[in-house]
Design a protein around this motif. Structure first.
Motif, short mmCIF file in Angstrom:
data_model
loop_
_atom_site.label_atom_id
_atom_site.label_comp_id
_atom_site.label_asym_id
_atom_site.label_seq_id
_atom_site.Cartn_x
_atom_site.Cartn_y
_atom_site.Cartn_z
N THR A 9 51.91 38.60 89.82
CA THR A 9 50.78 38.56 90.73
C THR A 9 49.55 38.26 90.35
OG1 THR A 9 52.42 39.60 92.34
CG2 THR A 9 50.33 39.48 93.02
N SER A 10 48.68 37.52 90.79
CA SER A 10 47.15 37.40 90.27
C SER A 10 46.49 38.05 91.37
CB SER A 10 46.86 36.47 89.62
OG SER A 10 47.60 35.97 88.55
N THR A 11 45.30 39.04 91.14
CA THR A 11 44.34 39.21 92.25
C THR A 11 43.13 39.24 91.63
OG1 THR A 11 46.17 40.96 92.91
CG2 THR A 11 43.73 41.28 93.56
N TYR A 16 31.95 35.58 89.57
CA TYR A 16 32.28 36.37 88.49
C TYR A 16 32.67 37.54 89.58
CZ TYR A 16 27.41 37.88 89.54
OH TYR A 16 26.26 38.23 90.11
N GLY A 17 33.69 38.28 88.73
CA GLY A 17 34.18 39.36 89.63
C GLY A 17 35.37 39.87 88.60
N TYR A 18 36.42 40.54 89.17
CA TYR A 18 37.29 41.17 88.49
C TYR A 18 38.72 40.48 88.60
CZ TYR A 18 33.86 44.83 87.19
OH TYR A 18 32.95 45.47 86.80
N SER A 19 39.70 40.23 87.63
CA SER A 19 40.73 39.85 87.75
C SER A 19 41.90 40.78 87.32
CB SER A 19 41.09 38.64 87.01
OG SER A 19 41.18 38.86 85.86
N ALA A 20 43.22 40.74 88.00
CA ALA A 20 44.19 41.53 87.84
C ALA A 20 45.46 40.63 87.76
CB ALA A 20 44.32 42.83 88.61
N ALA A 21 46.39 41.01 86.81
CA ALA A 21 47.74 40.26 87.02
C ALA A 21 48.66 41.31 86.50
CB ALA A 21 47.79 39.18 85.93
N SER A 22 49.94 41.28 87.40
CA SER A 22 50.99 42.13 87.11
C SER A 22 52.22 41.41 86.74
CB SER A 22 51.10 43.22 88.23
OG SER A 22 51.44 42.49 89.51
N GLY A 23 53.20 41.91 86.05
CA GLY A 23 54.38 41.36 85.92
C GLY A 23 54.56 40.33 84.65
N GLY A 24 55.42 40.58 83.78
CA GLY A 24 55.83 39.91 82.76
C GLY A 24 54.71 39.09 81.83
N SER A 39 43.67 37.33 99.10
CA SER A 39 44.77 37.60 98.99
C SER A 39 45.54 37.22 97.64
CB SER A 39 45.85 36.89 100.04
OG SER A 39 45.53 37.19 101.44
N SER A 40 46.23 37.97 96.99
CA SER A 40 46.51 37.71 95.90
C SER A 40 47.68 36.54 95.74
CB SER A 40 47.77 38.93 95.48
OG SER A 40 46.70 40.17 95.28
N THR A 41 48.36 36.03 94.53
CA THR A 41 48.95 34.99 94.42
C THR A 41 50.10 34.91 93.57
OG1 THR A 41 49.17 32.51 94.38
CG2 THR A 41 47.49 33.38 93.16
N SER A 42 51.28 34.67 93.52
CA SER A 42 52.27 34.39 92.50
C SER A 42 52.47 33.00 92.08
CB SER A 42 53.52 35.09 92.88
OG SER A 42 53.99 34.65 93.92
N SER A 43 51.60 31.95 92.75
CA SER A 43 51.69 30.58 92.53
C SER A 43 51.46 30.29 90.93
CB SER A 43 50.82 29.93 93.17
OG SER A 43 50.64 28.32 92.96
N PHE A 56 42.88 29.64 91.91
CA PHE A 56 43.39 30.59 91.02
C PHE A 56 44.94 30.60 90.82
CE2 PHE A 56 43.27 33.24 94.54
CZ PHE A 56 43.97 34.25 94.41
N ALA A 57 45.44 30.95 89.71
CA ALA A 57 47.00 30.84 89.60
C ALA A 57 47.48 31.88 88.84
CB ALA A 57 47.24 29.68 88.80
N ASN A 58 48.74 32.36 88.59
CA ASN A 58 49.45 33.22 87.86
C ASN A 58 50.12 32.31 86.78
OD1 ASN A 58 52.11 34.82 87.06
ND2 ASN A 58 50.62 36.50 87.58
N ASP A 59 49.89 32.58 85.40
CA ASP A 59 50.20 31.75 84.44
C ASP A 59 51.65 31.26 84.28
OD1 ASP A 59 50.73 34.07 83.31
OD2 ASP A 59 50.61 33.48 81.32
N ASN A 60 52.49 32.13 84.80
CA ASN A 60 53.91 32.08 84.88
C ASN A 60 54.66 32.11 85.91
OD1 ASN A 60 54.35 34.93 85.31
ND2 ASN A 60 54.52 35.21 83.07
N GLY A 61 54.06 32.34 87.10
CA GLY A 61 54.49 32.40 88.29
C GLY A 61 55.42 33.67 88.56
N ALA A 62 55.75 34.72 87.61
CA ALA A 62 56.61 35.26 87.75
C ALA A 62 55.86 36.90 88.09
CB ALA A 62 57.19 35.92 86.17
#
Length: 166
Positions: free
Chosen positions: A153-155, A76-84, A47-51, A145-151
């Motif tokens: 979502t990282s997948t 290895y794989g693919y990453s995506a981050a959305s928002g800000g 599942s994605s995270t915004s942490s 895994f983490a989203n760098d700013n928490g604002a």
């Protein structure tokens, strides 16, 4: 079964079945018994995270060192981050006992010595190394895994896990 130091043969010495068994058969059996452990899997996407502090992906990789206790972990794989202007950070972690579930707080020992940046909408490759795992003990390993700013979502998607004992 133990390794026998190979014999130094003398000119004219008679070769016996007993010598061949000890010098060749038994030593080859010893070498073949030292096959290093290996793990390879393509788990389901977590599942994605915004942490911003990180969560475990819950991939439940496992390896039981059989020889040296030195293991290279690769994911290895693919990453995506959305928002800000978000970015995704990754860390390979390992431990004993029950493997962490997706979304759990980071646990275990870092094999990567900290976070590795994964570009947005791109492939990632994370390597980690453990040098003194106990032979015969089963270890789980996973990605935190983490989203760098928490604002945002990282997948993570299409992950492949590989571990090799060296």
């Amino acid at each position: 079964m133990a390794w026998t130091t190979p014999k130094t043969w003398n000119v004219g010495e008679v070769l016996t079945a007993s010598n061949m068994n000890v010098q060749v058969r038994d030593n080859l059996n010893y070498l073949y018994s030292k096959t290093p452990s290996y793990y390879n899997a393509k788990p389901s996407n977590p599942s994605s995270t915004s942490s911003a502090t990180g969560v475990m992906a819950g991939l439940a990789g496992s390896i039981t060192p059989s020889n040296s206790g030195r293991v290279v972990f690769m994911a290895y794989g693919y990453s995506a981050a959305s928002g800000g202007g978000s970015k995704t950070y990754l860390d390979i972690r390992y431990g004993t006992g029950s493997a962490p579930s997706n979304g759990a707080a980071p646990t275990g020992t870092s094999a990567t010595q900290g976070w590795t940046y994964a570009p947005n909408f791109a492939s990632f490759n994370v390597l980690g190394y453990a040098t003194s795992l106990s032979v015969g003990t089963t270890y789980w390993w996973d990605i935190s895994f983490a989203n760098d700013n928490g604002a945002g979502t990282s997948t993570l998607q299409q992950i492949v896990l590989v571990a090799n004992e060296s």
